[in-house]
Design a protein around this motif. Structure first.
Motif, PDB file in Angstrom:
ATOM      1  N   THR A  48       0.791  -1.291  -0.006  1.00 46.30           N
ATOM      2  CA  THR A  48      -0.012  -0.068  -0.036  1.00 46.30           C
ATOM      3  C   THR A  48       1.061   1.229  -0.105  1.00 46.30           C
ATOM      4  N   HIS A  49       1.966   1.121   0.248  1.00 44.21           N
ATOM      5  CA  HIS A  49       3.109   2.041   0.457  1.00 44.21           C
ATOM      6  C   HIS A  49       4.618   1.936  -0.247  1.00 44.21           C
ATOM      7  N   ILE A  50       5.115   2.459  -0.907  1.00 44.15           N
ATOM      8  CA  ILE A  50       6.216   2.314  -1.667  1.00 44.15           C
ATOM      9  C   ILE A  50       7.361   1.838  -0.737  1.00 44.15           C
ATOM     10  N   ASP A  51       7.381   2.372   0.466  1.00 47.42           N
ATOM     11  CA  ASP A  51       8.319   1.903   1.588  1.00 47.42           C
ATOM     12  C   ASP A  51       8.250   0.355   1.759  1.00 47.42           C
ATOM     13  N   GLN A  52       6.986  -0.052   1.745  1.00 42.78           N
ATOM     14  CA  GLN A  52       6.956  -1.497   1.961  1.00 42.78           C
ATOM     15  C   GLN A  52       7.507  -2.357   0.895  1.00 42.78           C
ATOM     16  N   LEU A  53       7.222  -1.714  -0.288  1.00 39.81           N
ATOM     17  CA  LEU A  53       7.664  -2.613  -1.498  1.00 39.81           C
ATOM     18  C   LEU A  53       9.350  -2.625  -1.396  1.00 39.81           C
ATOM     19  N   ILE A  54       9.772  -1.503  -1.196  1.00 39.40           N
ATOM     20  CA  ILE A  54      11.324  -1.346  -1.020  1.00 39.40           C
ATOM     21  C   ILE A  54      11.935  -2.211   0.295  1.00 39.40           C
ATOM     22  N   VAL A  81      17.452  -1.689  -9.447  1.00 38.40           N
ATOM     23  CA  VAL A  81      15.872  -1.771  -9.510  1.00 38.40           C
ATOM     24  C   VAL A  81      15.530  -0.943  -8.176  1.00 38.40           C
ATOM     25  N   LEU A  82      16.230  -0.983  -6.962  1.00 33.47           N
ATOM     26  CA  LEU A  82      15.820  -0.347  -5.779  1.00 33.47           C
ATOM     27  C   LEU A  82      16.075   1.377  -6.160  1.00 33.47           C
ATOM     28  N   ALA A  83      17.013   1.724  -6.893  1.00 33.59           N
ATOM     29  CA  ALA A  83      17.227   3.083  -7.095  1.00 33.59           C
ATOM     30  C   ALA A  83      16.045   3.527  -8.309  1.00 33.59           C
ATOM     31  N   LEU A  84      15.687   2.536  -8.954  1.00 34.11           N
ATOM     32  CA  LEU A  84      14.614   2.719  -9.904  1.00 34.11           C
ATOM     33  C   LEU A  84      13.356   2.990  -9.169  1.00 34.11           C
ATOM     34  N   ILE A  85      13.036   2.340  -8.052  1.00 41.85           N
ATOM     35  CA  ILE A  85      11.788   2.677  -7.598  1.00 41.85           C
ATOM     36  C   ILE A  85      11.996   3.960  -6.596  1.00 41.85           C
ATOM     37  N   ARG A  86      12.876   4.160  -6.053  1.00 42.52           N
ATOM     38  CA  ARG A  86      13.166   5.399  -5.221  1.00 42.52           C
ATOM     39  C   ARG A  86      12.969   6.735  -6.043  1.00 42.52           C
ATOM     40  N   GLY A 146      10.256  -0.097 -16.018  1.00 46.85           N
ATOM     41  CA  GLY A 146      11.574   0.554 -15.640  1.00 46.85           C
ATOM     42  C   GLY A 146      12.440  -0.944 -15.768  1.00 46.85           C
ATOM     43  N   ILE A 147      11.963  -2.151 -14.983  1.00 50.39           N
ATOM     44  CA  ILE A 147      12.694  -3.325 -15.034  1.00 50.39           C
ATOM     45  C   ILE A 147      12.736  -4.161 -16.377  1.00 50.39           C
ATOM     46  N   LYS A 148      11.679  -3.656 -17.093  1.00 46.23           N
ATOM     47  CA  LYS A 148      11.824  -4.228 -18.708  1.00 46.23           C
ATOM     48  C   LYS A 148      12.806  -3.467 -19.608  1.00 46.23           C
ATOM     49  N   ASP A 149      12.961  -2.001 -19.256  1.00 41.00           N
ATOM     50  CA  ASP A 149      13.956  -1.155 -19.761  1.00 41.00           C
ATOM     51  C   ASP A 149      15.353  -1.657 -19.432  1.00 41.00           C
ATOM     52  N   LEU A 150      15.537  -2.334 -18.153  1.00 42.84           N
ATOM     53  CA  LEU A 150      16.818  -2.635 -17.904  1.00 42.84           C
ATOM     54  C   LEU A 150      17.216  -4.086 -18.240  1.00 42.84           C
ATOM     55  N   ILE A 151      16.256  -4.941 -18.680  1.00 40.74           N
ATOM     56  CA  ILE A 151      16.403  -5.999 -19.080  1.00 40.74           C
ATOM     57  C   ILE A 151      16.875  -5.739 -20.851  1.00 40.74           C
ATOM     58  N   ASP A 152      16.294  -4.951 -21.248  1.00 40.93           N
ATOM     59  CA  ASP A 152      16.721  -4.561 -22.712  1.00 40.93           C
ATOM     60  C   ASP A 152      17.895  -4.009 -22.707  1.00 40.93           C
ATOM     61  N   GLU A 153      18.631  -3.319 -21.712  1.00 37.92           N
ATOM     62  CA  GLU A 153      19.850  -2.607 -21.545  1.00 37.92           C
ATOM     63  C   GLU A 153      20.762  -3.810 -21.600  1.00 37.92           C
ATOM     64  N   ASP A 356      25.357   8.016 -10.438  1.00 36.26           N
ATOM     65  CA  ASP A 356      24.203   8.230 -11.084  1.00 36.26           C
ATOM     66  C   ASP A 356      23.313   6.987 -11.309  1.00 36.26           C
ATOM     67  N   ASN A 357      23.627   5.778 -10.851  1.00 37.39           N
ATOM     68  CA  ASN A 357      22.963   4.595 -11.110  1.00 37.39           C
ATOM     69  C   ASN A 357      22.337   3.776  -9.855  1.00 37.39           C
ATOM     70  N   TYR A 358      22.859   4.170  -8.913  1.00 37.74           N
ATOM     71  CA  TYR A 358      22.603   3.553  -7.570  1.00 37.74           C
ATOM     72  C   TYR A 358      22.468   4.764  -6.486  1.00 37.74           C
ATOM     73  N   LYS A 359      21.564   4.334  -5.213  1.00 37.42           N
ATOM     74  CA  LYS A 359      21.388   5.139  -4.232  1.00 37.42           C
ATOM     75  C   LYS A 359      22.015   4.735  -2.759  1.00 37.42           C
ATOM     76  N   ASN A 360      22.607   5.761  -2.338  1.00 41.79           N
ATOM     77  CA  ASN A 360      23.639   5.285  -1.060  1.00 41.79           C
ATOM     78  C   ASN A 360      22.597   4.577  -0.129  1.00 41.79           C
ATOM     79  N   GLU A 361      21.426   4.655  -0.145  1.00 42.64           N
ATOM     80  CA  GLU A 361      20.792   4.184   0.834  1.00 42.64           C
ATOM     81  C   GLU A 361      20.561   2.614   0.736  1.00 42.64           C
TER      82      GLU A 361
END
Length: 366
Positions: A48-54, A81-86, A146-153, A356-361
């Protein structure tokens, strides 16, 4: 538990077991399989909230990393993927705040002059509540896309690297590669040959773990009419004075610019440094990791010692520890340029690409 949830749990358990048993190996294959699992996981998970998915993806990532700690591309994809979600959550919050501000401004305009007006405003708020579910549905769709785009990449990663071959390999040049197990290096050299470049490739035997792959690598180059010579690992220093470039395939690239590659590469890079021969490392963007190699010994996997000395001859070596490392760590000062699908970079600039591609968290999933 719904059937969809049971199905994703079964697929996760199956993927973990395959990692443990080495039924899935290799950075490219592991990265693609991890993306496919994440796409199904996001679609099947209820939140129900994005934090739960993370939180749930971080737990999944920790489990996958524990299953095979030295398959670095698995953790890299999880963090991408976590960076993409954030990023999607941040953009969604900005849009939602903007809409709330606009609604507040419009509601502050006219004053409530009657009970009818009050009831009409309450009705408008009740009509906006279902939009929250639609917003989360849109957010989930954006994450899956976004994950599909990552697969294509990842699937087209070699195309971006191959395009740089024509500029880096020159006519009548002698190249040396100590990583005949790298498909990226193979495609890089084959692309240069298609561009009418005439060059010679020296391939190390990669004894004792990669001898068969080295012979297969030489056959592939020979079929493309590339002059290829298979040399013993001990001859590298003797021929280095004639080598124009060393082409290395990477297993993982760390934020400090160091890399983990096939066993024997570290010695080749030492020889190249002695002769001031440039070392080029080819690696897709998914191999870049935001972690630092603080414990280098823990990065090196040890293989079967029986390939170095036969067990039947072990009595000849009393009180001797025989090890067979499968990988080597190469420090950033021994590498000149990283060739990725988005361009070439110095080792000192890798940290910028990582930011540019990852988050410090998400550097540490635990």
């Amino acid at each position: 538990m719904s059937s969809q949830a049971k199905d994703i749990n079964f697929q996760t358990d199956s993927f973990v077991e395959k990692l443990k048993r080495r039924q899935i190996s290799g950075s490219y294959q592991v990265a693609l399989e991890t993306c496919q699992l994440l796409m199904k996981f996001v679609a099947a998970t209820r939140w129900t909230h994005i934090d739960q998915l993370i939180v749930q993806i971080r737990l999944l990532g920790k489990r996958l990393e524990s299953a095979q700690p030295r398959e670095f591309s698995c953790g890299n994809v999880i963090r991408r993927v976590l960076a993409l979600i954030r990023d999607e959550a941040h953009e969604d919050n900005n849009n939602n705040n903007q809409q709330t501000q606009n609604t507040t401004d419009s509601n502050n305009g006219p004053m409530i002059s009657s009970m009818f007006s009050l009831l009409s405003i309450t009705a408008e708020k009740s009509e906006q509540e279902p939009q929250s579910k639609a917003r989360y549905h849109d957010l989930k769709s954006a994450i899956i896309q976004g994950i599909k785009d990552l697969i294509d990449e990842i699937s087209s990663i070699d195309e971006g690297i191959e395009s740089m071959a024509i500029d880096l390999i020159h006519d009548n040049e002698i190249l040396l590669t100590p990583t005949p197990d790298s498909q990226t290096v193979l495609k890089f050299l084959l692309k240069a040959a298609k561009q009418k470049r005439k060059f010679t490739v020296l391939v190390t035997e990669n004894y004792p773990n990669g001898t068969e792959k080295a012979h297969s690598f030489v056959k592939e180059l020979t079929k493309a009419k590339i002059d290829t010579v298979l040399i013993p690992d001990s001859h590298v220093f003797a021929v280095m004075s004639r080598v124009g470039k060393v082409i290395v395939g990477a297993r993982s690239v760390f934020a400090n610019g160091g890399t983990v590659s096939t066993a024997g590469v570290a010695a080749v890079c030492e020889c190249a440094k002695e002769y001031k021969t440039p070392v080029f490392t080819v690696a897709g963007l998914y191999k870049l990791s935001p972690t630092y190699p603080f414990d280098v010994e823990n990065l090196i996997e040890i293989g079967n010692s029986g390939k170095v000395i036969k067990f039947s001859e072990s009595e000849l070596f009393h009180n001797t520890d025989v090890t067979n490392p499968l990988f080597d760590y190469i420090p950033p000062e021994h590498i000149d340029i990283y060739i990725t699908n988005i361009g070439g970079f110095a080792p000192s600039f890798i940290y910028r690409i990582v930011l540019d591609n990852y988050k410090n968290e998400d550097v540490y999933l635990s």
